[in-house]
Design an enzyme around this catalytic site. Sequence first.
Site, PDB file in Angstrom:
ATOM      1  NE  ARG A 260      -4.350  -1.436   1.935  1.00 21.97           N
ATOM      2  CZ  ARG A 260      -5.318  -1.535   2.832  1.00 21.97           C
ATOM      3  NH1 ARG A 260      -5.130  -1.120   4.076  1.00 21.97           N
ATOM      4  NH2 ARG A 260      -6.482  -2.047   2.493  1.00 21.97           N
TER       5      ARG A 260
ATOM      6  CE  LYS B  62     -18.235 -15.450  10.209  1.00 22.83           C
ATOM      7  NZ  LYS B  62     -18.136 -14.086  10.780  1.00 22.83           N
TER       8      LYS B  62
ATOM      9  N   GLY C 225      -8.005  -8.869   0.907  1.00 27.66           N
ATOM     10  CA  GLY C 225      -6.748  -9.205   1.571  1.00 27.66           C
ATOM     11  C   GLY C 225      -6.194 -10.591   1.279  1.00 27.66           C
TER      12      GLY C 225
ATOM     13  N   GLY D 141     -12.125  -4.390   2.208  1.00 32.20           N
ATOM     14  CA  GLY D 141     -13.517  -4.013   2.419  1.00 32.20           C
ATOM     15  C   GLY D 141     -14.039  -3.043   1.369  1.00 32.20           C
TER      16      GLY D 141
HETATM   17  C1  3PG Z   1      -8.620  -1.669   5.566  1.00 29.61           C
HETATM   18  O1  3PG Z   1      -7.487  -2.170   5.575  1.00 29.61           O
HETATM   19  O2  3PG Z   1      -9.645  -2.347   5.586  1.00 29.61           O
HETATM   20  C2  3PG Z   1      -8.715  -0.184   5.456  1.00 29.61           C
HETATM   21  O3  3PG Z   1      -7.484   0.418   5.678  1.00 29.61           O
HETATM   22  C3  3PG Z   1      -9.772   0.365   6.375  1.00 29.61           C
HETATM   23  O4  3PG Z   1      -9.495   0.036   7.706  1.00 29.61           O
HETATM   24  P1  3PG Z   1     -10.700  -0.278   8.694  1.00 29.61           P
HETATM   25  O5  3PG Z   1     -11.337  -1.558   8.212  1.00 29.61           O
HETATM   26  O6  3PG Z   1     -10.079  -0.412  10.058  1.00 29.61           O
HETATM   27  O7  3PG Z   1     -11.652   0.881   8.618  1.00 29.61           O
HETATM   28 MG    MG Z   2     -11.041  -3.349   6.974  1.00 29.67          MG
END
Ligand code: 3PG
Ligand code: MG
Length: 403
Positions: free
Chosen positions: A34, A205, A361, A384
């Site tokens: 990132r 899930k 991820g 997300g």
């Molecule tokens: C992530 O890695 O999901 C983003 O940086 C957002 O972080 P958060 O889910 O803690 O809001």
């Molecule tokens: Mg997150």
Amino acid sequence: MNSFKDFSFAGHRALVRVDFNVPIKDGVISDDTRIRAALPTIQKILDDGGSVVLMSHLGRPHKEIAKKPELTLANFTLKPIAEHLSKLLKRDVKFAVDAGNDEALQMAQELKAGEVLVLENLRYYKEEEKGDAGFAEKLARLGDVYVNDAFGTAHRAHASTAIIASNFPAGKKLFGLLMEGEVKAAEQVLHNSQKPFTAIIGGAKVSDKILIIENLLERATDIIIGGGMAYTFWKAQGCNIGNSLVEDDRLEMALELLSKAKAKGVAIHLPADSIIADKFAADAQTSSAQNHDIPNGWMGLDIGQMACDMFSKVVKESKTILWNGPMGVFEMDRFQHGTKCIAEAVAEATSNGAFSLVGGGDSVAAVNKFGFADKVSYVSTGGGALLEYFEGKELPGIAAVNN
Ligand code: 3PG
Ligand code: MG
């Protein structure tokens, strides 16, 4: 709206929201993807003769400290990230120990062309996650142009990601190059896909993936389902899945998804077989089984060879591919085969002209682990955020700059 590349930053102090929320332990960054992804944006501003104020969150400090009182805010400092950035940029990087005080403002105001300032973790302030307008306004004073390059955090309506934008006039709020690239890749898949369009959805899930599957039923021709979530679909159809992962409260919904897909003519591909284990461990005893009959005491931890062959065939015939979530517990060597198979198939389809987007991820960690990151069309920095984009939601970080 102004495009980032056409904006000359000469004489400007750009306030850039990045997502430097990277895996870090005891000051050691285990994956700097990132940070590297934000370099072209930072470099362009510096090359133009501008200065840069970078702001990001790291982790969820207040929530983590509430769970583990031995932690303090210092465990969530961005300092090591600023130091790493300095090495990547090959130049000095200044660091403001408090993102919201007068000292930060003064440091920002004193920046000269070509200089970079990183602010301490924005989430030290609870106002950040609350989307507090006063905090956003205070941050806004740190630059005269706002650049949002934090695709990974675009699904959060926080002070620095969304609320802040209203403090800048049109023409002085822009998306950075990473954000532009991410959105372009995601749009191509969601709105401009060449068919066949296969979505590969994995992970533990079903409940996390319902909305994305429902939205993809409107777009995709094929949906491949792997990972732990597949067993809920098998159990819902009356199969014995042994001790495999299951969400018993989602059986009904799994059946509904299958019948919706059928009605829409979307092919849902479930794995026919599994690599099974007698416990969730790297040294478990393993065997293989068809998914309609997994013996009691055994659990599926990866897709089996039949599933690999069938999924690979579908993937290789696709022109557009979205991959979110692994096929098995690929972190353990004995359960990595299915995920690797898929990575190979996606790479092959891509080399034959398909457009492939990998995000979320775990699937990104998988393509990195198997060395396929440069063999797919685009690897997203969003977890997300990418999921919510494909659920069809408007991302606040994007909407705020567009408005
Ligand atoms: C992530 O890695 O999901 C983003 O940086 C957002 O972080 P958060 O889910 O803690 O809001
Ligand atoms: Mg997150």
